[in-house]
Design a protein around this motif. Structure first.
Motif, PDB file in Angstrom:
ATOM      1  N   PHE A  35       0.803  -1.253  -0.080  1.00  0.00           N
ATOM      2  CA  PHE A  35       0.009   0.063   0.129  1.00  0.00           C
ATOM      3  C   PHE A  35       0.989   1.304  -0.044  1.00  0.00           C
ATOM      4  CE2 PHE A  35      -2.172   3.523   2.213  1.00  0.00           C
ATOM      5  CZ  PHE A  35      -3.265   3.608   1.468  1.00  0.00           C
ATOM      6  N   ALA A  36       0.602   2.091  -0.768  1.00  0.00           N
ATOM      7  CA  ALA A  36       1.334   3.464  -0.872  1.00  0.00           C
ATOM      8  C   ALA A  36       0.370   4.619  -1.234  1.00  0.00           C
ATOM      9  CB  ALA A  36       2.309   3.273  -2.053  1.00  0.00           C
ATOM     10  N   ARG A  37       0.831   5.694  -0.454  1.00  0.00           N
ATOM     11  CA  ARG A  37      -0.265   6.921  -0.669  1.00  0.00           C
ATOM     12  C   ARG A  37       0.850   8.235  -0.809  1.00  0.00           C
ATOM     13  NH1 ARG A  37      -4.176   7.523   3.564  1.00  0.00           N
ATOM     14  NH2 ARG A  37      -2.293   7.452   4.949  1.00  0.00           N
ATOM     15  N   GLU A  38       0.803   8.935  -1.917  1.00  0.00           N
ATOM     16  CA  GLU A  38       1.546  10.050  -2.062  1.00  0.00           C
ATOM     17  C   GLU A  38       0.628  11.161  -2.792  1.00  0.00           C
ATOM     18  OE1 GLU A  38       5.600  11.150  -4.243  1.00  0.00           O
ATOM     19  OE2 GLU A  38       5.236   9.375  -3.516  1.00  0.00           O
ATOM     20  N   ARG A  41      -2.852  10.314  -4.098  1.00  0.00           N
ATOM     21  CA  ARG A  41      -2.847   9.232  -4.717  1.00  0.00           C
ATOM     22  C   ARG A  41      -2.579   7.795  -4.041  1.00  0.00           C
ATOM     23  NH1 ARG A  41      -1.435   9.528 -10.705  1.00  0.00           N
ATOM     24  NH2 ARG A  41      -2.496   7.557 -10.794  1.00  0.00           N
ATOM     25  N   THR A  42      -3.339   6.726  -4.122  1.00  0.00           N
ATOM     26  CA  THR A  42      -3.041   5.606  -3.426  1.00  0.00           C
ATOM     27  C   THR A  42      -2.977   4.496  -4.305  1.00  0.00           C
ATOM     28  OG1 THR A  42      -5.554   5.163  -3.169  1.00  0.00           O
ATOM     29  CG2 THR A  42      -4.179   6.307  -1.182  1.00  0.00           C
ATOM     30  N   THR A  45      -3.324  -1.997  -1.208  1.00  0.00           N
ATOM     31  CA  THR A  45      -4.564  -2.486  -0.052  1.00  0.00           C
ATOM     32  C   THR A  45      -3.939  -2.168   1.176  1.00  0.00           C
ATOM     33  OG1 THR A  45      -5.469  -4.161  -1.813  1.00  0.00           O
ATOM     34  CG2 THR A  45      -6.105  -4.211   0.786  1.00  0.00           C
ATOM     35  N   LYS A  46      -4.456  -1.388   2.103  1.00  0.00           N
ATOM     36  CA  LYS A  46      -4.022  -1.067   3.454  1.00  0.00           C
ATOM     37  C   LYS A  46      -4.166  -2.524   4.346  1.00  0.00           C
ATOM     38  CE  LYS A  46      -5.650   3.688   4.272  1.00  0.00           C
ATOM     39  NZ  LYS A  46      -6.255   4.508   5.058  1.00  0.00           N
ATOM     40  N   ARG A  53       0.731  -0.861   9.831  1.00  0.00           N
ATOM     41  CA  ARG A  53       0.565   0.221   9.325  1.00  0.00           C
ATOM     42  C   ARG A  53       1.594   1.277   9.323  1.00  0.00           C
ATOM     43  NH1 ARG A  53      -5.792   1.099  10.341  1.00  0.00           N
ATOM     44  NH2 ARG A  53      -6.318  -0.523   8.859  1.00  0.00           N
TER      45      ARG A  53
END
Length: 84
Positions: A35-38, A41-42, A45-46, A53
């Motif tokens: 899972f990546a978020r920047e 944008r994601t 899957t968390k 986390r």
């Protein structure tokens, strides 16, 4: 997602393309393996549990990998045993 792309490239160097590509593909398919978020944008899957986390503020240095570690050794290539 330039920072994530750089991080994933470093993971590929460390663990091999096949391993990381599989983790990313499985994360995109709904498994909590990537899972990546920047910048809003994601991808992926968390994780279902809070233990695995990433901190909400994105801080790496606040995570302690071993007793007495402040995270400053991350990315240096030094092993824990070399710190002593």
């Amino acid at each position: 997602m330039p920072e994530i792309a750089t991080f994933v490239a470093e993971l590929r160097e460390a663990f091999g393309d096949a391993t990381i590509n599989e983790a990313v593909a499985r994360g995109k398919a709904g498994e909590p393996t990537f899972f990546a978020r920047e910048n809003g944008r994601t991808v992926g899957t968390k994780s279902a549990d809070a233990f695995n986390r990433w901190p909400a503020d994105g801080s790496v240095r606040d995570r302690h990998y071993c007793a007495g570690c402040d995270g400053s050794c991350v990315g240096t290539g030094r092993r824990y045993s070399e710190r002593r």
